[in-house]
Design a protein around this motif. Sequence first.
Motif, short mmCIF file in Angstrom:
data_model
loop_
_atom_site.label_atom_id
_atom_site.label_comp_id
_atom_site.label_asym_id
_atom_site.label_seq_id
_atom_site.Cartn_x
_atom_site.Cartn_y
_atom_site.Cartn_z
N LEU A 162 -3.42 -58.89 -43.61
CA LEU A 162 -3.67 -57.84 -42.64
C LEU A 162 -3.36 -58.33 -41.24
N ASN A 163 -3.69 -59.60 -41.04
CA ASN A 163 -3.41 -60.16 -39.72
C ASN A 163 -1.92 -60.22 -39.47
N LYS A 164 -1.19 -60.55 -40.60
CA LYS A 164 0.26 -60.63 -40.46
C LYS A 164 0.82 -59.25 -40.13
N ILE A 165 0.25 -58.26 -40.79
CA ILE A 165 0.74 -56.90 -40.55
C ILE A 165 0.38 -56.49 -39.13
N LYS A 166 -0.86 -56.94 -38.73
CA LYS A 166 -1.29 -56.61 -37.37
C LYS A 166 -0.34 -57.21 -36.35
N LYS A 167 0.08 -58.45 -36.68
CA LYS A 167 0.95 -59.12 -35.72
C LYS A 167 2.32 -58.48 -35.72
N ASN A 168 2.80 -58.18 -36.89
CA ASN A 168 4.13 -57.58 -36.98
C ASN A 168 3.96 -56.07 -37.08
N LYS A 169 3.74 -55.51 -35.94
CA LYS A 169 3.43 -54.08 -35.93
C LYS A 169 4.59 -53.23 -36.43
N ILE A 170 5.79 -53.78 -36.31
CA ILE A 170 6.97 -53.03 -36.76
C ILE A 170 6.87 -52.77 -38.26
N TRP A 171 6.44 -53.88 -38.95
CA TRP A 171 6.35 -53.73 -40.41
C TRP A 171 5.32 -52.68 -40.80
N LEU A 172 4.24 -52.63 -40.04
CA LEU A 172 3.19 -51.65 -40.33
C LEU A 172 3.74 -50.23 -40.20
N ILE A 173 4.46 -50.03 -39.14
CA ILE A 173 5.03 -48.71 -38.91
C ILE A 173 6.02 -48.36 -40.01
N VAL A 174 6.84 -49.36 -40.38
CA VAL A 174 7.85 -49.10 -41.41
C VAL A 174 7.19 -48.72 -42.73
N ILE A 175 6.13 -49.46 -43.09
CA ILE A 175 5.44 -49.17 -44.35
C ILE A 175 4.86 -47.76 -44.34
N LEU A 176 4.24 -47.43 -43.24
CA LEU A 176 3.64 -46.09 -43.15
C LEU A 176 4.71 -45.00 -43.26
N VAL A 177 5.78 -45.21 -42.52
CA VAL A 177 6.83 -44.19 -42.54
C VAL A 177 7.40 -44.04 -43.95
N VAL A 178 7.63 -45.16 -44.63
CA VAL A 178 8.20 -45.09 -45.99
C VAL A 178 7.25 -44.36 -46.93
N LEU A 179 5.96 -44.70 -46.81
CA LEU A 179 4.98 -44.06 -47.68
C LEU A 179 4.95 -42.55 -47.50
N ILE A 180 5.17 -42.13 -46.28
CA ILE A 180 5.12 -40.68 -46.01
C ILE A 180 6.43 -40.02 -46.38
N ILE B 83 -1.65 -38.28 -48.71
CA ILE B 83 -0.48 -37.42 -48.58
C ILE B 83 0.44 -37.62 -49.79
N TRP B 84 0.64 -38.90 -50.10
CA TRP B 84 1.49 -39.23 -51.26
C TRP B 84 0.97 -38.57 -52.54
N MET B 85 -0.30 -38.73 -52.78
CA MET B 85 -0.87 -38.18 -54.02
C MET B 85 -0.77 -36.67 -54.05
N GLY B 86 -1.01 -36.05 -52.88
CA GLY B 86 -0.96 -34.60 -52.83
C GLY B 86 0.43 -34.07 -53.11
N LEU B 87 1.42 -34.68 -52.48
CA LEU B 87 2.79 -34.20 -52.66
C LEU B 87 3.27 -34.45 -54.08
N VAL B 88 2.95 -35.58 -54.65
CA VAL B 88 3.35 -35.88 -56.04
C VAL B 88 2.68 -34.92 -57.00
N SER B 89 1.43 -34.59 -56.71
CA SER B 89 0.73 -33.65 -57.59
C SER B 89 1.41 -32.30 -57.60
N VAL B 90 1.82 -31.84 -56.42
CA VAL B 90 2.49 -30.53 -56.34
C VAL B 90 3.77 -30.56 -57.15
N VAL B 91 4.52 -31.63 -56.99
CA VAL B 91 5.79 -31.72 -57.73
C VAL B 91 5.51 -31.75 -59.22
#
Lengths: 290, 212
Positions: free
Chosen positions: B2-20, A21-29
């Motif tokens: 990965l295990n740490k991330i698995k254990k701290n599920k909050i952090w996993l969610i936060v990382i995913l949300v930030v990436l998106i 998703i990241w790569m796709g959106l950055v590419s569009v921009v």
Amino acid sequence: MKEKFFQKKFIILYFIGAGLIWMGLVSVVYIESNVTYHNKILAQEGIICPSPTSKKNAMQLLNCYLNTPAPTIPVPTPTITPVVTKAPIPTPTVDPCSSQLADYAVVKQALLTKNKIDLQGDPDLAWANQTLTTMCKLSSSPTFNTLLTAQGNIVIRFHTGSCVIGNADMNTGIDLTGSCDPQLNRAVLVHELAHMIAFRNPAIFNSYLSTVWPSQIPTYNCQTHFGSGPTAAECFADGVAENVVYSYLRITSGGLPAGNPTFPEYPTTYASYYNLMNTSVFGSVSFTSF
Amino acid sequence: MLNKIKKNKIWLIVILVVLILIPIFILILPVNKNQKEYKIPSSANIPTVIMTPTIPPLQRQQNLEKVVPGQSSEQEVAEILGRQFRKGSSQGYTTLYYPLPPTHRENVIYVSNETVKYIAEEIPVDNALYADFVKQSGTQADGKLYDKSYSNAGFFWYVFSKKGIAFLANPYQGYTIQVLRFEPTEYANFLNTTAKQFSITAESAPNTEKLH
């Protein structure tokens, strides 16, 4: 369910998905920000894609860009190097501008070929050589040559008589009557040639009217033309002549206008005249000696 | 890790949300289109602009055509052309001199009995006014007359008496240095009145220079 959600394989998928998703959106921009540049390039090739009016149109724009043919890159025409052949060694000839010529016909031919001056009448050889010397010197100014002869040859008719009289007509050319010392002959010749320049280049005379006239110079034809002077046309012609002869001659007649016989102060005291003639008529070529 | 991330599920969610969310924020933020500059090829020569003092360009006087000989009053001239003139007199006429900076030239309005009689307009710019007038009007001049100050430079008066206009022009190029406007009249009347007023003659003045 919750545990399943956080299984190892799903976590990896989550990261991969986010990354895509990241790569796709950055590419569009990235593409959209450069589409305007590419549109300019395409426009130069005659291909126009619509400008994006919103982020939603960025994908449409991307399609337009991707679907248009690539601009053609012109192939440079290969230059053909000419084959150089050695020219035959020319037979040495006398440079007509380097020395006095002994034959009037030769002088006449030199004036015609070098300066587009058609000398007519029956002048003495000395006068003819003086005329050639003057024209050779004036020829060092390409601007003067172009202004004088842009509309073809100039006819100069010589008539026997006393100290020199000149006349210029836009249709028939120049008539010179009589001969004085070389300096006066030269001054009158250049004065008449200046009339021809005005006839053939009205913009230069108009520039003189705008930047110099009604300022005058203390020369005979400028200040006392047939007793009724001054006139713009005569002051212009005397100004052109003085640009050539000022270091050794101020144009007078019968001692009028009174003053020094030479005109060394001309470039400074009459700077508007000197500067206009020097730049517009002679192309910054100065004549301090003959 | 990965295990740490698995254990701290909050952090996993936060990382995913930030990436998106980061690229979404980039798209949502208002873009100033003016900042989208073309990419300039590195080999392009960017010209350097050198600021130099400007000299006022030569130009004709504006609104002069609104002044009509035989109709406009002196008051109307001031209203149309302004009051930046000097006043004088010449051969029984009140003369209004309008300067044409940066030249020394002046347009002259001749007034008699509170009414404009002549307009002498200087043309400091390059032009082909005479040639253009002949082409547009489809008429030829009534005559070619001489001016002692300018005919030795190749300029003659070409008169269109019934149209109330005359051009001081070079015959080959139609290059005009002055335009004279007057009340339309017959050519013979022009010769007897206007031509004499401005020393315009039917015979050329002698143009022979001599040194002795």
